[in-house]
Enzyme design. Structure first.
Site, PDB file in Angstrom:
ATOM      1  N   ASP A   1       2.286  14.597   2.114  1.00 38.40           N
ATOM      2  CA  ASP A   1       1.279  15.562   2.572  1.00 38.40           C
ATOM      3  C   ASP A   1       0.635  15.133   3.894  1.00 38.40           C
ATOM      4  O   ASP A   1       0.196  15.965   4.679  1.00 38.40           O
ATOM      5  CB  ASP A   1       0.190  15.735   1.500  1.00 38.40           C
ATOM      6  CG  ASP A   1      -0.414  14.397   1.077  1.00 38.40           C
ATOM      7  OD1 ASP A   1       0.359  13.526   0.629  1.00 38.40           O
ATOM      8  OD2 ASP A   1      -1.638  14.202   1.213  1.00 38.40           O
TER       9      ASP A   1
ATOM     10  N   ASP B   1       0.803  -1.225   0.000  1.00 33.44           N
ATOM     11  CA  ASP B   1       0.000   0.000   0.000  1.00 33.44           C
ATOM     12  C   ASP B   1       0.836   1.276   0.000  1.00 33.44           C
ATOM     13  O   ASP B   1       0.425   2.307   0.537  1.00 33.44           O
ATOM     14  CB  ASP B   1      -0.971   0.027   1.212  1.00 33.44           C
ATOM     15  CG  ASP B   1      -1.890  -1.183   1.223  1.00 33.44           C
ATOM     16  OD1 ASP B   1      -2.278  -1.631   0.134  1.00 33.44           O
ATOM     17  OD2 ASP B   1      -2.210  -1.672   2.314  1.00 33.44           O
TER      18      ASP B   1
ATOM     19  N   GLY C   1       1.530   3.051  -2.544  1.00 38.31           N
ATOM     20  CA  GLY C   1       1.123   3.958  -3.620  1.00 38.31           C
ATOM     21  C   GLY C   1       1.672   3.490  -4.964  1.00 38.31           C
ATOM     22  O   GLY C   1       1.863   4.295  -5.883  1.00 38.31           O
ATOM     23  N   LYS C   2       1.901   2.191  -5.090  1.00 37.91           N
ATOM     24  CA  LYS C   2       2.438   1.638  -6.348  1.00 37.91           C
ATOM     25  C   LYS C   2       1.485   1.931  -7.514  1.00 37.91           C
ATOM     26  O   LYS C   2       1.910   2.310  -8.600  1.00 37.91           O
ATOM     27  CB  LYS C   2       2.636   0.110  -6.218  1.00 37.91           C
ATOM     28  CG  LYS C   2       3.611  -0.296  -5.131  1.00 37.91           C
ATOM     29  CD  LYS C   2       3.658  -1.794  -4.936  1.00 37.91           C
ATOM     30  CE  LYS C   2       2.401  -2.409  -4.367  1.00 37.91           C
ATOM     31  NZ  LYS C   2       2.087  -2.063  -2.967  1.00 37.91           N
TER      32      LYS C   2
ATOM     33  N   THR D   1      -9.740  -5.156   2.200  1.00 39.60           N
ATOM     34  CA  THR D   1     -10.520  -5.677   3.327  1.00 39.60           C
ATOM     35  C   THR D   1     -11.168  -4.573   4.173  1.00 39.60           C
ATOM     36  O   THR D   1     -12.013  -4.873   5.016  1.00 39.60           O
ATOM     37  CB  THR D   1      -9.612  -6.497   4.264  1.00 39.60           C
ATOM     38  OG1 THR D   1      -8.548  -5.643   4.697  1.00 39.60           O
ATOM     39  CG2 THR D   1      -9.021  -7.707   3.570  1.00 39.60           C
ATOM     40  N   GLY D   2     -10.773  -3.322   3.968  1.00 38.05           N
ATOM     41  CA  GLY D   2     -11.323  -2.211   4.760  1.00 38.05           C
ATOM     42  C   GLY D   2     -10.757  -2.153   6.177  1.00 38.05           C
ATOM     43  O   GLY D   2     -11.136  -1.290   6.969  1.00 38.05           O
ATOM     44  N   ARG D   3      -9.827  -3.072   6.532  1.00 39.99           N
ATOM     45  CA  ARG D   3      -9.275  -3.079   7.890  1.00 39.99           C
ATOM     46  C   ARG D   3      -8.444  -1.815   8.140  1.00 39.99           C
ATOM     47  O   ARG D   3      -7.731  -1.371   7.237  1.00 39.99           O
ATOM     48  CB  ARG D   3      -8.344  -4.289   8.086  1.00 39.99           C
ATOM     49  CG  ARG D   3      -9.060  -5.613   8.155  1.00 39.99           C
ATOM     50  CD  ARG D   3      -8.071  -6.756   8.274  1.00 39.99           C
ATOM     51  NE  ARG D   3      -7.294  -6.955   7.049  1.00 39.99           N
ATOM     52  CZ  ARG D   3      -6.336  -7.874   6.912  1.00 39.99           C
ATOM     53  NH1 ARG D   3      -6.016  -8.650   7.922  1.00 39.99           N
ATOM     54  NH2 ARG D   3      -5.691  -8.012   5.771  1.00 39.99           N
TER      55      ARG D   3
ATOM     56  N   GLY E   1      -4.618  -4.306  -3.782  1.00 39.08           N
ATOM     57  CA  GLY E   1      -5.616  -3.281  -4.070  1.00 39.08           C
ATOM     58  C   GLY E   1      -4.843  -2.038  -4.459  1.00 39.08           C
ATOM     59  O   GLY E   1      -4.163  -1.451  -3.616  1.00 39.08           O
ATOM     60  N   HIS E   2      -4.868  -1.676  -5.727  1.00 36.86           N
ATOM     61  CA  HIS E   2      -4.076  -0.537  -6.223  1.00 36.86           C
ATOM     62  C   HIS E   2      -5.029   0.571  -6.668  1.00 36.86           C
ATOM     63  O   HIS E   2      -5.922   0.330  -7.472  1.00 36.86           O
ATOM     64  CB  HIS E   2      -3.178  -0.985  -7.391  1.00 36.86           C
ATOM     65  CG  HIS E   2      -2.134  -1.976  -6.970  1.00 36.86           C
ATOM     66  ND1 HIS E   2      -1.195  -2.490  -7.835  1.00 36.86           N
ATOM     67  CD2 HIS E   2      -1.856  -2.533  -5.761  1.00 36.86           C
ATOM     68  CE1 HIS E   2      -0.411  -3.331  -7.174  1.00 36.86           C
ATOM     69  NE2 HIS E   2      -0.793  -3.376  -5.924  1.00 36.86           N
TER      70      HIS E   2
ATOM     71  N   THR F   1      -7.570  -1.323   1.165  1.00 35.28           N
ATOM     72  CA  THR F   1      -8.340  -1.207  -0.073  1.00 35.28           C
ATOM     73  C   THR F   1      -9.161  -2.487  -0.305  1.00 35.28           C
ATOM     74  O   THR F   1     -10.268  -2.435  -0.820  1.00 35.28           O
ATOM     75  CB  THR F   1      -7.378  -1.017  -1.269  1.00 35.28           C
ATOM     76  OG1 THR F   1      -6.390  -0.072  -0.900  1.00 35.28           O
ATOM     77  CG2 THR F   1      -8.083  -0.536  -2.508  1.00 35.28           C
TER      78      THR F   1
HETATM   79  P1  GDP Z   1      -0.767   0.352  -3.551  1.00 36.99           P
HETATM   80  O1  GDP Z   1      -1.337  -0.936  -3.063  1.00 36.99           O
HETATM   81  O2  GDP Z   1       0.696   0.453  -3.291  1.00 36.99           O
HETATM   82  O3  GDP Z   1      -1.104   0.647  -4.976  1.00 36.99           O
HETATM   83  O4  GDP Z   1      -1.445   1.484  -2.661  1.00 36.99           O
HETATM   84  P2  GDP Z   1      -3.020   1.610  -2.307  1.00 36.99           P
HETATM   85  O5  GDP Z   1      -3.731   2.132  -3.488  1.00 36.99           O
HETATM   86  O6  GDP Z   1      -3.527   0.370  -1.684  1.00 36.99           O
HETATM   87  O7  GDP Z   1      -2.958   2.659  -1.127  1.00 36.99           O
HETATM   88  C1  GDP Z   1      -2.431   3.932  -1.309  1.00 36.99           C
HETATM   89  C2  GDP Z   1      -3.537   4.963  -0.983  1.00 36.99           C
HETATM   90  O8  GDP Z   1      -2.955   6.221  -0.833  1.00 36.99           O
HETATM   91  C3  GDP Z   1      -4.557   5.115  -2.109  1.00 36.99           C
HETATM   92  O9  GDP Z   1      -5.787   5.455  -1.557  1.00 36.99           O
HETATM   93  C4  GDP Z   1      -3.998   6.289  -2.925  1.00 36.99           C
HETATM   94  O10 GDP Z   1      -5.009   6.996  -3.630  1.00 36.99           O
HETATM   95  C5  GDP Z   1      -3.420   7.138  -1.838  1.00 36.99           C
HETATM   96  N1  GDP Z   1      -2.229   7.927  -2.197  1.00 36.99           N
HETATM   97  C6  GDP Z   1      -1.208   7.604  -3.040  1.00 36.99           C
HETATM   98  N2  GDP Z   1      -0.252   8.558  -3.018  1.00 36.99           N
HETATM   99  C7  GDP Z   1      -0.685   9.498  -2.142  1.00 36.99           C
HETATM  100  C8  GDP Z   1      -0.124  10.717  -1.654  1.00 36.99           C
HETATM  101  O11 GDP Z   1       0.980  11.117  -2.013  1.00 36.99           O
HETATM  102  N3  GDP Z   1      -0.858  11.408  -0.734  1.00 36.99           N
HETATM  103  C9  GDP Z   1      -2.075  10.986  -0.290  1.00 36.99           C
HETATM  104  N4  GDP Z   1      -2.717  11.722   0.605  1.00 36.99           N
HETATM  105  N5  GDP Z   1      -2.635   9.839  -0.726  1.00 36.99           N
HETATM  106  C10 GDP Z   1      -1.942   9.101  -1.627  1.00 36.99           C
HETATM  107  P1  IMO Z   2      -0.861  -4.193  -2.263  1.00 37.50           P
HETATM  108  O1  IMO Z   2      -0.427  -4.725  -3.593  1.00 37.50           O
HETATM  109  C1  IMO Z   2      -0.919  -4.594   2.084  1.00 37.50           C
HETATM  110  C2  IMO Z   2      -0.875  -8.696   3.669  1.00 37.50           C
HETATM  111  C3  IMO Z   2      -2.122  -9.172   4.396  1.00 37.50           C
HETATM  112  C4  IMO Z   2      -1.515 -10.154   5.383  1.00 37.50           C
HETATM  113  C5  IMO Z   2      -0.387 -10.785   4.567  1.00 37.50           C
HETATM  114  C6  IMO Z   2      -0.756 -12.122   3.927  1.00 37.50           C
HETATM  115  O2  IMO Z   2      -2.174  -3.505  -2.300  1.00 37.50           O
HETATM  116  O3  IMO Z   2       0.220  -3.389  -1.633  1.00 37.50           O
HETATM  117  P2  IMO Z   2      -2.292 -12.810   1.858  1.00 37.50           P
HETATM  118  O4  IMO Z   2      -3.760 -12.580   1.614  1.00 37.50           O
HETATM  119  O5  IMO Z   2      -1.404 -12.256   0.815  1.00 37.50           O
HETATM  120  O6  IMO Z   2      -1.985 -14.248   2.154  1.00 37.50           O
HETATM  121  O7  IMO Z   2      -1.985 -12.018   3.240  1.00 37.50           O
HETATM  122  O8  IMO Z   2      -0.061  -9.859   3.550  1.00 37.50           O
HETATM  123  N1  IMO Z   2      -1.110  -8.173   2.298  1.00 37.50           N
HETATM  124  C7  IMO Z   2      -1.078  -6.882   1.971  1.00 37.50           C
HETATM  125  N2  IMO Z   2      -0.927  -5.779   2.740  1.00 37.50           N
HETATM  126  N3  IMO Z   2      -1.020  -4.480   0.737  1.00 37.50           N
HETATM  127  C8  IMO Z   2      -1.149  -5.575  -0.041  1.00 37.50           C
HETATM  128  O9  IMO Z   2      -1.130  -5.511  -1.388  1.00 37.50           O
HETATM  129  C9  IMO Z   2      -1.220  -6.845   0.570  1.00 37.50           C
HETATM  130  N4  IMO Z   2      -1.366  -8.104   0.106  1.00 37.50           N
HETATM  131  C10 IMO Z   2      -1.282  -8.910   1.176  1.00 37.50           C
HETATM  132  O10 IMO Z   2      -2.779  -8.097   5.045  1.00 37.50           O
HETATM  133  O11 IMO Z   2      -0.916  -9.445   6.444  1.00 37.50           O
HETATM  134 MG    MG Z   3      -2.892  -1.641  -1.824  1.00 36.11          MG
END
Ligand code: GDP
Ligand code: IMO
Ligand code: MG
Length: 457
Positions: A354, A37, A39-40, A322-324, A64-65, A320
């Site tokens: 930010d 998570d 911000g990939k 599971t909502g946890r 969840g991206h 993104t």
């Molecule tokens: P990923 O799994 O690495 O793609 O990241 P996620 O999308 O799960 O979580 C990143 C969250 O942070 C998302 O809701 C993005 O919209 C948000 N996000 C990404 N970059 C920034 C940032 O620079 N600032 C803020 N406030 N939110 C960001």
């Molecule tokens: P993105 O790509 C954050 C975590 C789960 C758990 C552990 C194992 O959005 O960054 P799994 O279901 O893979 O067997 O769970 O890994 N986990 C993540 N945490 N971002 C993710 O993906 C994750 N994918 C799995 O919360 O701790």
């Molecule tokens: Mg994610």
């Protein structure tokens, strides 16, 4: 901090950053350097404007991206985020694929006006409804020791892959011998029975019909991802390899057993697509300006106080998938330095800067105290890791970061620039991109880095 600690920290800074050797960025692996998570999704979206093809290479619908373009928000699970820009999308052999989630994702994107053009590796393993059931049952049986998985069937599907009893897309093509599927089904039923002492609750044929729908879909082609990508790279096409999860969740290098079941470091981009590592070349590491983690496992810099709460609220740190609520903490430069090394990352994108606006001072971890001894290594054992004490340093925070189309690096607050210099000094990688908001436009390419070329992407 001990006087010994000061010496160790100073010597780390004085080593400097190795001179980057990157010359061209034809291909790029975008990888998470923390617990996911980071911000990939946002960064792949920003960069993919200048690339031709975007591919996922590991993980599955545990990811969840998020991509934000103006008022539109797209949430991806399996499809590479470059699809928003209409780029060719590839799902590599290293991905574990839930066909129901993918069909749903295609439907959502199409109804948002996005044209999905997908190549799915015929070697990708399939997550069946049985695997999802097993994931839940295994977590239940672990009790207090549960990993806190996303319950998407990821672990059980990778287990079957490694034990050579999995089922792949190629096993369900019309022309295939149905034997592999029958054998896989039998073994899955036995596993559910042994875990739960009851028969499976779900219908496995639902997975088969979803796969058949995918195969027949005009958006999808099934084939060899390596052969396709290699030929395109040879023609001069540019490919982004979109990582899921992050280095600290890697099955080998993460905080085992509190990890996911795949390799999520940059090396996996090669094995997970079938493209030679020597043709890929470069990796960009994505790192939040602080740490978060969903699920169980060690987290030395975790904040159980009002600052952690503030970061969670302002950063919208809720999973993104599971909502946890995500656990939040100060930036851990020991872990970052480790992640930079194992990924071979020369450049960093620092996201969510930010969210730290107005927090003063800012702390960051520069070493651990493990059993009374200072170290800058990561303990292999999770129990040992959960006992280390972080050694902190602090810098002044900043009030606000200017946002908008014309953000200029030179106009950023001095204290923010100092924070970035510290990150560089400890991690041994150059900060090349700053993210200061969720939207595509809230991004700054640092002048003088190779990423400047993507300024107007
Ligand atoms: P990923 O799994 O690495 O793609 O990241 P996620 O999308 O799960 O979580 C990143 C969250 O942070 C998302 O809701 C993005 O919209 C948000 N996000 C990404 N970059 C920034 C940032 O620079 N600032 C803020 N406030 N939110 C960001
Ligand atoms: P993105 O790509 C954050 C975590 C789960 C758990 C552990 C194992 O959005 O960054 P799994 O279901 O893979 O067997 O769970 O890994 N986990 C993540 N945490 N971002 C993710 O993906 C994750 N994918 C799995 O919360 O701790
Ligand atoms: Mg994610």
């Amino acid at each position: 901090m001990t006087s010994k600690g000061v010496i160790a920290v100073t010597s780390v800074i004085n080593e400097g950053i190795p001179a980057p050797t990157v010359v061209t960025l034809q291909n790029l692996v975008v990888i998470g350097l923390q617990w996911g998570d980071e911000g990939k999704g946002k960064l792949v979206d920003v960069l993919s404007g200048s690339f031709d093809i975007v591919t996922r290479f590991q993980g599955g619908s545990n990811a969840g991206h998020t991509v934000k373009v103006g008022d539109d928000i797209y949430k991806f699970r399996i499809i590479p985020t470059g699809a928003v820009r209409g780029k060719k999308a590839v799902i590599g052999n290293g991905v574990v694929l839930d066909p129901n989630v993918l069909l749903e994702e295609i439907k959502k994107l199409e109804s948002a006006g996005v044209n999905v053009d997908l190549l799915i590796s015929d070697r990708a393993h399939i997550i069946t409804l049985y695997h999802i059931e097993i994931d839940g049952l295994q977590e239940l049986s672990k009790g207090e020791r549960k990993v806190g998985t996303t319950k998407r069937g990821i672990g059980p599907t990778y287990s079957d892959k490694i034990s050579r009893s999995g089922v792949r897309i190629c096993d369900l093509l019309e022309t295939s011998d149905a034997n592999q599927w029958s054998l896989a089904k039998e073994s899955l039923i036995k596993r559910i029975e042994s875990l739960h002492d009851s028969t499976p609750q779900s219908d496995p044929e639902e997975t088969v019909s979803a796969i058949r729908k995918l195969i027949a879909s005009p958006n999808c082609r099934i084939g060899d991802s390596g052969e396709f990508l290699d030929a395109e790279i040879e023609k001069g096409k540019r490919v982004i390899f979109e990582g899921a999860q992050g280095a600290l969740l890697d099955i080998d290098h993460g905080t085992y057993p509190f990890v996911t079941s795949s390799n999520c470091v940059s090396a996996a981009a090669a094995t997970g697509t079938g493209v030679s590592p020597f043709k890929i070349g470069n990796a960009l590491g994505i790192c939040k300006a602080y740490m978060t983690r969903v699920g169980a496992g060690p987290f030395p810099t975790e904040l159980d106080d009002i600052i952690g709460e503030r970061i969670r609220e302002l950063g919208k740190e809720f999973g993104t998938v599971t909502g946890r609520p995500r656990r939040c903490g100060w930036l851990d430069l020991v872990a970052l330095r480790y992640a930079v090394r194992i990924n071979g990352v020369q450049h960093l994108a620092i996201t969510k800067l930010d969210v730290l606006n107005g927090i003063n001072p800012l702390k960051f971890c520069v070493a651990y105290i493990q059993d009374g001894v200072e170290t800058t290594s990561l303990p292999a054992n999770a129990e040992t890791y959960s006992r280390v004490e972080p050694v902190y340093r602090e810098v002044s925070g900043w009030d606000e970061i200017p946002t908008g189309q014309s953000i200029d690096y030179a106009n950023l607050p001095q204290s923010l620039q100092e924070y970035l210099s510290i990150i560089e000094a400890f991690s041994k990688a150059k900060v090349a991109i700053l993210s200061i908001g969720p939207d595509r436009v809230d991004t700054i390419m640092v002048p003088g880095t190779p990423f400047e070329e993507f300024k107007d992407a």
